[in-house]
Structure formats: structure tokens, C-alpha cells
Scaffold this motif. Structure first.
Motif, PDB file in Angstrom:
ATOM      1  N   TYR A 106     -13.239  -9.534   8.950  1.00 33.86           N
ATOM      2  CA  TYR A 106     -12.273  -8.543   8.451  1.00 33.86           C
ATOM      3  C   TYR A 106     -12.967  -7.494   7.587  1.00 33.86           C
ATOM      4  N   TRP A 107     -13.886  -7.952   6.716  1.00 34.21           N
ATOM      5  CA  TRP A 107     -14.535  -7.022   5.779  1.00 34.21           C
ATOM      6  C   TRP A 107     -15.541  -6.136   6.508  1.00 34.21           C
ATOM      7  N   SER A 108     -16.133  -6.611   7.596  1.00 34.22           N
ATOM      8  CA  SER A 108     -17.005  -5.731   8.381  1.00 34.22           C
ATOM      9  C   SER A 108     -16.189  -4.649   9.081  1.00 34.22           C
ATOM     10  N   ILE A 109     -15.000  -5.004   9.535  1.00 35.05           N
ATOM     11  CA  ILE A 109     -14.112  -3.992  10.126  1.00 35.05           C
ATOM     12  C   ILE A 109     -13.688  -2.983   9.068  1.00 35.05           C
ATOM     13  N   LYS A 110     -13.433  -3.474   7.856  1.00 41.30           N
ATOM     14  CA  LYS A 110     -13.037  -2.566   6.775  1.00 41.30           C
ATOM     15  C   LYS A 110     -14.175  -1.614   6.416  1.00 41.30           C
ATOM     16  N   ASP A 111     -15.416  -2.122   6.461  1.00 43.92           N
ATOM     17  CA  ASP A 111     -16.563  -1.241   6.231  1.00 43.92           C
ATOM     18  C   ASP A 111     -16.655  -0.170   7.321  1.00 43.92           C
ATOM     19  N   ILE A 112     -16.412  -0.581   8.566  1.00 40.39           N
ATOM     20  CA  ILE A 112     -16.419   0.387   9.670  1.00 40.39           C
ATOM     21  C   ILE A 112     -15.366   1.463   9.442  1.00 40.39           C
ATOM     22  N   GLU A 113     -14.217   1.064   8.939  1.00 42.56           N
ATOM     23  CA  GLU A 113     -13.107   1.997   8.736  1.00 42.56           C
ATOM     24  C   GLU A 113     -13.365   2.949   7.571  1.00 42.56           C
ATOM     25  N   PHE A 114     -13.949   2.453   6.469  1.00 38.05           N
ATOM     26  CA  PHE A 114     -13.963   3.245   5.241  1.00 38.05           C
ATOM     27  C   PHE A 114     -15.354   3.547   4.675  1.00 38.05           C
ATOM     28  N   ALA A 115     -16.383   2.833   5.111  1.00 42.61           N
ATOM     29  CA  ALA A 115     -17.702   3.031   4.509  1.00 42.61           C
ATOM     30  C   ALA A 115     -18.706   3.698   5.441  1.00 42.61           C
ATOM     31  N   ILE A 116     -18.578   3.491   6.740  1.00 46.51           N
ATOM     32  CA  ILE A 116     -19.539   4.025   7.707  1.00 46.51           C
ATOM     33  C   ILE A 116     -19.061   5.385   8.210  1.00 46.51           C
ATOM     34  N   SER A 117     -19.954   6.341   8.252  1.00 44.55           N
ATOM     35  CA  SER A 117     -19.584   7.691   8.694  1.00 44.55           C
ATOM     36  C   SER A 117     -19.031   7.664  10.118  1.00 44.55           C
ATOM     37  N   LEU A 184     -10.660  -9.788  17.212  1.00 44.48           N
ATOM     38  CA  LEU A 184     -11.883  -9.535  16.453  1.00 44.48           C
ATOM     39  C   LEU A 184     -11.665  -8.928  15.069  1.00 44.48           C
ATOM     40  N   PRO A 185     -10.668  -8.057  14.836  1.00 45.32           N
ATOM     41  CA  PRO A 185     -10.466  -7.555  13.462  1.00 45.32           C
ATOM     42  C   PRO A 185     -10.089  -8.651  12.459  1.00 45.32           C
ATOM     43  N   TRP A 186      -9.564  -9.762  12.955  1.00 50.40           N
ATOM     44  CA  TRP A 186      -9.205 -10.913  12.106  1.00 50.40           C
ATOM     45  C   TRP A 186      -8.232 -10.519  10.992  1.00 50.40           C
ATOM     46  N   ASP A 187      -7.243  -9.689  11.341  1.00 46.05           N
ATOM     47  CA  ASP A 187      -6.166  -9.383  10.406  1.00 46.05           C
ATOM     48  C   ASP A 187      -4.886 -10.084  10.871  1.00 46.05           C
ATOM     49  N   GLN A 188      -3.809  -9.883  10.135  1.00 46.55           N
ATOM     50  CA  GLN A 188      -2.561 -10.568  10.457  1.00 46.55           C
ATOM     51  C   GLN A 188      -2.036 -10.188  11.839  1.00 46.55           C
ATOM     52  N   LEU A 189      -2.138  -8.913  12.176  1.00 47.90           N
ATOM     53  CA  LEU A 189      -1.671  -8.452  13.493  1.00 47.90           C
ATOM     54  C   LEU A 189      -2.410  -9.177  14.604  1.00 47.90           C
ATOM     55  N   ALA A 190      -3.734  -9.263  14.483  1.00 45.90           N
ATOM     56  CA  ALA A 190      -4.544  -9.895  15.519  1.00 45.90           C
ATOM     57  C   ALA A 190      -4.306 -11.394  15.578  1.00 45.90           C
TER      58      ALA A 190
END
Length: 461
Positions: A106-117, A184-190
């Protein structure tokens, strides 16, 4: 009078001009040698381009004008292939940042969303291309059925039925490819979408529990499930899809092109003499009949065909460019969602399967009811029995269809009116069930009209 200095300067300038001209001509020659297969200057070069260019081996030397039309195939096959390419490219990039771990996914997906250009854009394009590919492959199958292109009765040796079966398998693999990526996002929806989807599979008689256990790698959705879905999503299923797509393309070439060629050959036969039977000598003896190449030669004239390079190549490039542009635009308009981290202890008010399985979930809900003291199992009827029957009918229908060869490669032929109407009714019913499941199922999967407000319930931890 010219001085020696001026003559020397003129000589130097002349040498510089000659060197510049030579350099320009050399680069122009290199450029022409590199691109001539894409823009041939003669019919001879157009034919040689297919042989000499490795990328153009996908295509025949000539194609019928009907095959190039926008109205016959709608170019859904090319759109599907382009979406698969977008998925492959964006997926490979995302693999550099994603970590298939329950603790870190989940936190790697969050990094993709908000930290990686531009990570959010890559993820949105990957998700949007996956959704579009499911829809486009489905409508590609609808197009093939409505044009009767799953049969080949006019060309001996052609077997479009095999390609139809390959297409059905490709549709299933496309659904599985999208389904495995959903977790793969490992959030509640998934998490809860996969819970609903695997519970439907569990309703299969005798082997339902085994299938669910194999999918999850255990009895619960945990690390084993995540790593299995990840390997299936990034290695196993893409390899199978690529292999089947390659065979699918080769099979189209083997069958003489799109099914509209068969229809054109029938018309041409009526205008001229019948195509003579041919003899092919082989180790097994003499094979008689009309081969795809023979029938193709009947329609291979200036009025019906054009060179694949550049006409087909340009149109493929245009379709691919439009597909990429639309995918990019939709990705900018609708960003990929990311809810709270997956929590097995917190059940959302509305747990839904992925949208392409919502028609199954709706069937499960609609076929679950009581008759006296007996409860009808909707998971078996709506989730297994009805879709299983539909899948079997799809596979065997080319063998049951007894309409005349004139119906092959023609949209809505009158002779196929009844079966087309029944098929369209099923397609529309599936779409309606998806819409109901998406917009009219609210809290605890109760039914609500679009103008009604869904009641909210407190969350208990």
C-alpha cells in the motif's frame, strides 16, 4: 585580379561546401535506407518492404480495401493490441517502485501516487488501459459474432473457428489479467473486491473450495495471495496473452485475412468463373481444393486491394495514436482511486467485485431466494451455472450455426437475424446488470434508484 590569398580562401570554401554537400547527401541516403520500407516509392518496394522489415512481417503484402474500412472491423483488434502495449510499458515502469509485500504494498503505491514524479499518471494510465482493454476485447468478440466471422465455409484449409476459440480464451485471460492486478494496491477497495470475486468462484460444485484455495494460496487473503496475484499479473498471464495474440494474428494471415475477404470472394466468383481447384504436393500425397492463397488471388486486383505499406501501416499508426491519446486524456480526467489500507476487520457497507464481474454479483443477488423452507443458492446459479452455460454456448456456437456462406463477413445479415437479436439481448442484459451493480446497489448491497440517497452506517472497529 585575384590574389593568391583570395584563391586559397575560395578553394577552402569550395572544399567546405563539397564536404557539407557530401555529408548532407550521406545522411539523406542513410535516412532513406532506414525509412523506405515505411514509405515505399513503388509497388515493387511496397512488396519488398514486408519481407525486409521485421516489424512488418505481421502483415500481408496486400490487403483488401474492405479490411481497411472503419466500418467493418471498427479496428477493435488493433485498439486491443495498443492497450496491451500501454499496459506492458507502464507496468514495467511501475514494477521498479512496487513492493509485493502485505506490509509495504500500500505504501509503495502511495509513494507512486504522491512522491514519484508523474507516478500518479503512470498508475492512472495503467489502470485506465486495463479497464479499456476489458471493454474493447469484449466488444471485439461482439463484432466478430455479429458479422459471422467465426466461420469459414468458402475457403478450404481456413479455420476461423479456431481463431474464435482463441479469442474466447483471450477474453478470459484479459479478465484474469485485470482481476489479478486489482489486488496489488492492497487497499480496502481491492481487498474486498477480491473477497467477493473469490467467494463467487467458491460456489463451483466439487472443486469450488479447491479453486479458491489455489487462488488465495490459503484460506484467507494474505501474503501468499498477494505474491500469487503479482506473479500471475506480471509474468504468467502476460506471457500467455502475448503468445495467444501472436497466434491469433498468424491465424488471420493463414485464413486469408479478415472474414470480409470470404464474402468478397463469393461475389467475385459470381461475376467470373469459379476458382479452379488446385493440387498441392506433399509427403502425405496430393491435397486438392481451394487454398486461402487461391481465393485471395481472386480478389487481388487493383479495384479491391492496396499495398499494406504504406496504407495499412499508416492506418494502424493512426489508430494506435488515437488510442494512446484517448487513454492519456481519460487518465488525466479520472485518476486511479486509492482508499484506506486493506483491513480484514473492517467490512465496508458496500463490498463489490470489479466492475466487469458486477453482472455476476448482480446475478448472484437476483437468483438468491427462498422457496418454502429451501434457499436457492444464488452463488451457484448466478455465479457459476448461468455464466458457464453462456461460455459453453460461445465455444460451440460456430458448430451449431448452419447459415449459408453468404452471411460470413457481413454485418446483420437477414439470415442471422434471430441469433443476432438473441446475442444482442444477452449483451445488453450484461451491460444493464453492470450498470445496476455500479450505480443502484448501495449499503449492504440493497437496491436504490438513482434519485434515492444511500443511508450511511457507522463504522465499527
Amino acid at each position: 585580379m585575384n590574389s593568391p590569398e583570395n584563391n586559397e580562401k575560395a578553394s577552402v570554401m569550395t572544399q567546405a561546401d563539397q564536404h557539407k554537400t557530401f555529408s548532407k547527401e550521406w545522411w539523406q541516403s542513410v535516412w532513406e535506407q532506414s525509412v523506405w520500407t515505411w514509405v515505399p516509392r513503388s509497388a515493387k518496394e511496397a512488396g519488398e518492404s514486408i519481407v525486409r522489415n521485421f516489424l512488418l512481417h505481421w502483415f500481408p503484402a496486400k490487403v483488401t480495401r474492405r479490411s481497411l474500412s472503419w466500418g467493418y472491423s471498427l479496428w477493435l483488434g488493433t485498439i486491443s493490441a495498443t492497450l496491451f502495449l500501454i499496459l506492458a510499458v507502464t507496468g514495467i515502469i511501475l514494477m521498479f517502485y512496487y513492493i509485493p509485500s502485505v506490509e509495504r504494498a500500500y505504501w509503495s503505491i502511495k509513494d507512486i501516487e504522491f512522491a514519484i514524479s508523474f507516478g500518479w499518471l503512470l498508475r492512472s494510465m495503467h489502470r485506465m488501459a486495463a479497464h479499456l482493454m476489458v471493454a474493447v476485447v469484449f466488444f471485439h468478440m461482439v463484432r466478430v459474432f455479429l458479422t459471422g466471422a467465426y466461420r469459414s465455409k468458402t475457403v478450404e484449409g481456413a479455420n476461423r473457428t479456431i481463431n474464435w476459440l482463441v479469442g474466447v480464451v483471450l477474453l478470459l485471460f484479459t479478465l484474469l489479467l485485470s482481476f489479478t492486478g486489482y489486488l496489488l494496491p492492497w487497499d480496502q477497495l481491492a481487498y474486498w473486491a477480491i473477497t467477493v470475486g473469490t467467494n463467487i468462484a467458491k460456489a463451483m460444485p466439487l472443486i469450488g473450495d479447491t479453486i479458491r484455495y489455489l487462488l488465495l494460496g490459503g484460506n484467507q487473503i494474505e501474503q501468499n495471495t498477494l505474491i500469487r496475484f503479482y506473479v500471475l499479473h506480471v509474468v504468467f498471464l502476460p506471457a500467455l496473452v502475448l503468445a495467444l495474440v501472436s497466434y491469433h494474428m498468424w491465424r488471420i494471415r493463414k485464413d486469408g485475412g479478415l472474414a470480409c475477404v470470404d464474402n468478397l470472394a463469393l461475389k467475385k466468383r459470381r461475376e467470373t468463373a469459379d476458382v479452379p481447384a488446385t493440387k498441392t504436393y506433399s509427403l502425405l500425397g496430393i491435397a486438392r481444393g481451394q487454398r486461402p492463397s487461391v481465393v485471395t488471388s481472386v480478389v487481388s486486383d487493383q479495384d479491391n486491394t492496396v499495398n499494406s505499406s504504406p496504407y495499412l501501416i499508416r492506418r494502424v499508426f493512426l489508430v494506435a495514436l488515437l488510442t494512446f491519446s484517448i487513454t492519456l486524456t481519460l487518465s488525466l480526467a479520472f485518476r486511479a482511486p486509492l482508499e484506506e489500507p486493506a483491513n480484514p476487520a473492517v467490512t465496508p457497507d458496500v463490498a463489490k467485485a470489479p466492475w466487469y464481474f458486477l453482472w455476476l454479483q448482480e446475478l448472484v443477488a437476483d437468483t438468491s431466494f427462498k422457496i418454502g423452507h429451501y434457499t436457492l443458492n444464488g452463488a451457484f446459479i448466478g455465479g457459476i451455472l448461468i455464466p458457464g452455460i453462456l461460455l459453453i454456448l460461445l465455444a460451440i456456437w460456430p458448430f451449431l450455426d448452419k447459415t449459408s456462406p453468404e452471411t460470413i463477413g457481413r454485418w446483420f445479415h437477414p439470415e442471422r437475424k434471430v441469433q443476432n437479436l438473441v446475442f444482442l439481448a444477452i449483451v445488453v442484459a450484461i451491460i444493464i446488470l453492470v450498470v445496476i451493480g455500479t450505480y443502484m446497489r448501495g449499503t449492504f448491497y440493497n437496491f436504490y434508484w438513482p434519485w434515492e440517497t444511500w443511508p450511511s452506517t457507522p463504522v465499527h472497529f
